[in-house]
Enzyme design. Sequence first.
Site, short mmCIF file in Angstrom:
data_model
loop_
_atom_site.label_atom_id
_atom_site.label_comp_id
_atom_site.label_asym_id
_atom_site.label_seq_id
_atom_site.Cartn_x
_atom_site.Cartn_y
_atom_site.Cartn_z
N ASN A 9 0.85 -1.19 0.00
CA ASN A 9 0.00 0.00 0.00
C ASN A 9 0.89 1.24 0.00
O ASN A 9 1.49 1.58 1.02
CB ASN A 9 -0.89 -0.03 1.25
CG ASN A 9 -1.71 1.25 1.42
OD1 ASN A 9 -1.86 2.03 0.47
ND2 ASN A 9 -2.24 1.47 2.61
N LYS A 11 0.02 4.23 -0.22
CA LYS A 11 -0.68 5.40 0.35
C LYS A 11 -0.52 6.61 -0.58
O LYS A 11 -0.44 6.43 -1.79
CB LYS A 11 -0.17 5.69 1.75
CG LYS A 11 -0.10 4.46 2.64
CD LYS A 11 0.08 4.79 4.08
CE LYS A 11 0.36 3.53 4.87
NZ LYS A 11 0.14 3.69 6.28
N HIS A 99 -9.56 1.15 5.14
CA HIS A 99 -8.24 1.30 5.78
C HIS A 99 -8.40 2.25 6.97
O HIS A 99 -9.20 3.19 6.92
CB HIS A 99 -7.24 1.86 4.77
CG HIS A 99 -5.83 1.84 5.28
ND1 HIS A 99 -5.36 2.78 6.17
CD2 HIS A 99 -4.80 0.99 5.06
CE1 HIS A 99 -4.09 2.50 6.45
NE2 HIS A 99 -3.73 1.42 5.79
N GLU A 101 -6.80 4.65 7.99
CA GLU A 101 -6.63 6.09 7.68
C GLU A 101 -7.91 6.66 7.06
O GLU A 101 -8.26 7.81 7.29
CB GLU A 101 -5.41 6.27 6.77
CG GLU A 101 -4.12 6.03 7.54
CD GLU A 101 -2.95 5.52 6.72
OE1 GLU A 101 -3.00 5.59 5.47
OE2 GLU A 101 -1.98 5.04 7.34
N GLU A 168 -5.31 -4.91 10.89
CA GLU A 168 -4.31 -3.86 11.02
C GLU A 168 -4.56 -3.07 12.29
O GLU A 168 -5.34 -2.11 12.28
CB GLU A 168 -4.39 -2.91 9.83
CG GLU A 168 -4.14 -3.56 8.49
CD GLU A 168 -3.54 -2.57 7.52
OE1 GLU A 168 -2.41 -2.80 7.09
OE2 GLU A 168 -4.18 -1.55 7.22
N GLY A 174 2.42 2.26 10.67
CA GLY A 174 3.36 3.37 10.45
C GLY A 174 4.08 3.81 11.71
O GLY A 174 4.70 4.86 11.73
N SER A 210 3.49 -2.17 10.36
CA SER A 210 4.95 -2.15 10.49
C SER A 210 5.61 -3.49 10.15
O SER A 210 6.54 -3.91 10.83
CB SER A 210 5.35 -1.67 11.88
OG SER A 210 4.87 -0.36 12.10
C1 PEP Z 1 -0.74 0.14 5.98
O1 PEP Z 1 -0.69 1.23 5.47
O2 PEP Z 1 -1.71 -0.60 5.74
C2 PEP Z 1 0.36 -0.29 6.86
C3 PEP Z 1 0.27 -1.46 7.45
O3 PEP Z 1 1.42 0.57 7.01
P1 PEP Z 1 2.84 0.24 7.69
O4 PEP Z 1 3.34 -1.06 7.09
O5 PEP Z 1 3.71 1.40 7.32
O6 PEP Z 1 2.62 0.12 9.15
#
Ligand code: PEP
Length: 255
Positions: A9, A11, A99, A101, A168, A174, A210
């Site tokens: 992803n 983003k 997601h 976000e 998630e 992040g 992460s």
């Molecule tokens: C994500 O954006 O779905 C995500 C898991 O980000 P990150 O791997 O940076 O934590």
Amino acid sequence: MIRSEVIGNWKMNLDHVEGIHLTQQIGVLLRANPHDHVDVVLAPPAIDLRSVSSVVEADRLPLLLAGQHVSEFDRGAYTGEISVSMYKRLGVTSILVGHSERRAFFAMTDEVVAATALTVLRGGLRPVICVGESAEVRSAEQHEEFVAEQVAIATATIGQQNFALAYEPVWAIGTGETASVEQVARMAAVIREALPETARATTPILYGGSVKPENAHELASGGNVNGFLVGGASLVAEQFVEIVSTASDCYGRSR
Ligand code: PEP
């Protein structure tokens, strides 16, 4: 048998020129690294998709494409939105829905997530429905009920159709703080239990938060999940492909 996958992803990072470059780099590295046991999926910004899909086609890269977000409506006067059929025309096969976000910054409720997932399915694509608790919910020890409820609301609308779930935890996205392998395995079991019985054996559950080359092996071998949704590390070709090939190796062994 559920086919494992790793989704990158991007983003709101990388314009279409940078996107072409990263796709080419990933393509070169994929040729040199085994990845037979996972599907590799890129979710670039929508405006990059045309360019990225041209590279994938021209270089015959073993990559699938996903959207990061889609309108819950099919077409019409929704300025700025993108429809499922527009993604489909570009060769996209999956779309991330809900997601964290989108939920946090754009007020996407569980009900809108469910309606959007249904729109994706009606349009012939596969929703990857994202669920996960905040740090506050986990410290209140409500995380299992919270995530099970998110899954239940989505599946009450879409039933047992072809979809994937991505667990998630918001506190791990992040932040560099990854959920432990035990936490991931436990939540994967909770999610499977919350699915309609007929969807339990066929629905992929991914982990995101992460994921890095350093923790991919542990999470793939002990996390009880079918792959990863990767944010930050998907922007660096070497890291992304290392995660892909580590996951492929783990999933290949456990077959
Ligand atoms: C994500 O954006 O779905 C995500 C898991 O980000 P990150 O791997 O940076 O934590």
